[in-house]
Design a protein around this motif. Sequence first.
Motif: not given
Lengths: 109, 121
Positions: B21, B30, B71-74, B76
């Motif tokens: 992570s 983002s 992957s990414r979680d904008n 978070k």
Amino acid sequence: EIVLTQSPGTLSLSPGERATLSCRASQSVSSSYLAWYQQKPGQAPRLLIYGASSRATGIPDRFSGSGSGTDFTLTISRLEPEDFAVYYCQQYGSSPRWTFGQGTKVEIK
Amino acid sequence: QVQLVESGGGLVKPGGSLRLSCAASGFTFSDYYMSWIRQAPGKGLEWVSYISSSGSTIYYADSVKGRFTISRDNAKNSLYLQMNSLRAEDTAVYYCAREQQLYYYYYMDVWGKGTTVTVSS
């Protein structure tokens, strides 16, 4: 794939001396896509130069970059004790997206 | 301040899996493309993977294609690297880095401190 070859592998110099590091590309590279990084032991790389000749924020003016086409140079005008480190050139491309040179170590003579 | 902090590294057996992570702070995550770069012990830097700001475009180095997934979680402010079928040659410090595209200039302007992955039996 464009290959970046840095020379020399190791540069032995004294504080106050001038350092000249070379980065040669196997094909022509846009100057806009050529960057230089400094890495000290146990630390992450730090951006020094982008666009072949533009200093990043906070980088002293003793660091300068030049070159075009296949030949690029990083010059440190007068080495300070904190400048002894490994330096990498990098280019942005299509495949792979990023390529690094193998690095030049600047060590204290 | 602008910061990237990696986590998730460790010791894993060949063939095993690990998920790295990268937590971003101090900037609008983002808005930026991101990459993973690794450095094997005593070696140079090797780009591993890239993801666009929305996550819609992804690239991999040939050495990890089919085994690693970025992957990414904008929401978070986080970037991830799922590493499967790990090999001894994947042993390295893994850095996440922010890509900057300023006019025609392309470079990596922010790097994390790295997380160490060791693949060994």
